[in-house]
Design an enzyme around this catalytic site. Structure first.
Site, PDB file in Angstrom:
ATOM      1  N   HIS A 425       0.647  -1.148   0.504  1.00  0.00           N
ATOM      2  CA  HIS A 425      -0.037   0.290   0.038  1.00  0.00           C
ATOM      3  C   HIS A 425       0.573   1.129  -0.224  1.00  0.00           C
ATOM      4  CE1 HIS A 425      -4.169   1.503  -0.422  1.00  0.00           C
ATOM      5  NE2 HIS A 425      -4.775   0.458   0.234  1.00  0.00           N
ATOM      6  N   ASP A 429      -2.192   3.160  -3.785  1.00  0.00           N
ATOM      7  CA  ASP A 429      -3.335   3.559  -3.208  1.00  0.00           C
ATOM      8  C   ASP A 429      -4.366   2.421  -4.275  1.00  0.00           C
ATOM      9  OD1 ASP A 429      -2.718   5.043  -1.455  1.00  0.00           O
ATOM     10  OD2 ASP A 429      -3.507   7.023  -2.867  1.00  0.00           O
TER      11      ASP A 429
END
Length: 454
Positions: A425, A429
């Site tokens: 992450h 995104d």
């Protein structure tokens, strides 16, 4: 007069610090040529054959099959002939991508082997001393010396503690042994593996030092560990454990998944195989991955936390999971983005065969930038795999099974597969990850989509 030289386990590269003897290829008394393989060892990366840089007669072997040795430990001794005719310079030929170890810069000296020496398969009797040329650097003896005293005052009050290898330091750390309180039995107080094991046998580990749980001098026997079988985490299994633990500690991962209709992809593959060389399903999925990474380069990257930068990589080195008798390994297809489906099929087949034979070189197991994990071969639909550190993502492919599916406005039986993407992450995104996965699914459902990038 013959000179007996000692050959040590060389540095096999890739940060490897130890190897396990799998199979001896020579016996004591055999004549060996320069760079002839003498032993097969298993490292954390692969099985490799180690060539000896000396030519002569094998006079001793160190370690039985199944023994784990640190880099720099002696492997065998070779009688090479008269000192003025023999050369103890290694050949310099390549060993699995790495040169055979260069000789020590220190002057070599000759010492007489004492009774009870560390020789196997034809060790000399006490009345037959053998001259052995050894480097001045310390080496680990096989017989276990008496356990060092757990002194009240630290043996090494300050400064670095001399330890023969990182393996020994790790053994001490995992068992709670304070190296500063050990008196090493090696040259100049060097702490050997036998010293740490001796301390553990005498109850000087962390478990034994817990207040009220041990009688002084009694070995540690925690009640919770009285039963069960202990399996050492070493070789491939140990490397997998280390890497996955690091990945879980460092990478904040997330997973998204989607079901896709793979019917048209299977039809396209059948049409390809009917008119030319066979193309594997894995190769088609690999080609889809490289096309998707060209659209979403964020997922072909790594994170440099020291520089606080995401490094986007220009080339795709595609790893794929392969199950072998020795465990799960991830061979790497170099420059996968430059290969078509036929080339990907051939390279994946070559690497898979080498993986199952245990002959992959360390360079063929490292350097991946993205991993494709086809866990559908195990008969499962989905998974949330751990990312192959230091990569940023992994595509998982489940089994392809017939299921009811809405197709062209009606209910039909279609070949359905679940696709999952586990991603770091930090590099992107959910929108980017979802876009990548949706593009992959579109290519699976409509292979003609790939024509845009061919």
């Amino acid at each position: 007069m013959a000179q007996v030289l000692e050959f040590k386990l060389p540095d096999l590269g890739e940060g490897l610090t130890e190897a396990e003897i799998v199979r001896w290829l020579v016996r004591v008394g055999d004549v060996v040529a320069t760079d002839q393989p003498v032993v097969e060892v298993e490292t954390a990366k692969a099985m490799v054959e180690v060539p000896c840089p000396y030519a002569g007669v094998v006079t001793a072997r160190f370690g039985e099959e199944g023994t784990e040795l640190p880099v720099g430990a002696p492997l065998l001794t070779v009688a090479v002939g008269a000192p003025d005719e023999a050369s103890d310079e290694p050949s310099g030929n390549v060993l699995v991508g790495y040169g055979t170890s260069a000789p020590s810069a220190r002057r070599r000296r000759v010492r007489t082997q004492q009774p009870g020496a560390r020789l196997t398969d034809g060790a000399p009797r006490a009345d037959e001393p053998t001259a052995v040329a050894v480097a001045d650097a310390p080496m680990s003896p096989a017989p276990r010396p008496p356990a060092p005293e757990h002194a009240a005052d630290p043996t090494h009050p300050d400064g670095p503690v001399p330890v023969i290898s990182p393996l020994v330091r790790r053994l001490a750390r995992e068992n709670g042994v304070d190296l500063r309180r050990l008196a090493g039995s090696g040259p100049d107080g060097l702490i050997l593996r036998a010293d740490v094991e001796g301390a553990l046998e005498n109850g000087h580990g962390q478990a034994a030092d817990m207040a009220g749980t041990r009688t002084p001098g009694a070995p540690a026997t925690p009640a919770a560990q009285d039963t069960g079988t202990r399996v050492p985490l070493r070789g491939v299994r140990g490397a997998v454990a280390d890497k996955l633990s690091r990945s879980r500690r460092e990478i904040p991962d997330a997973t998204c998944w989607v079901d896709a209709d793979a019917t048209e992809l299977l039809r396209a593959r059948a049409a390809m195989n009917a008119t030319g060389p066979k193309v594997s399903l894995l190769a088609l999925l690999a080609r889809i991955c490289t096309a998707a990474l060209a659209r979403f380069p964020e997922l072909n990257s790594t994170v440099d936390m020291e520089a606080r930068e995401v490094v986007r990589l220009d080339r795709v080195h595609l790893g794929f999971a392969a199950q072998t008798e020795r465990g799960l390994v991830v061979p790497v297809v170099r420059d996968a983005h430059t290969r078509d489906a036929e080339a990907l099929t051939a390279e994946c087949a070559r690497l898979t065969e080498a993986a199952r034979a245990g002959t992959l070189a360390p360079s063929e197991l490292t350097g991946g930038t993205f991993t494709l994990n086809n866990y559908g071969v195990f008969g499962v639909d989905g998974s949330t795999p751990i990312i192959n550190h230091p990569e940023a993502a992994m595509l998982g492919v489940g089994r392809i099974v017939p299921k009811p599916w809405v197709h062209d406005g009606g209910l039909a039986i279609r070949q359905v597969v679940q696709l999952s993407l586990t991603f770091d992450h930090r590099v992107c995104d959910g929108g980017t990850a979802g876009g990548f996965l949706r593009y992959v699914a579109d290519c699976v459902e409509q292979p003609a989509v790939l024509l845009r990038t061919l």
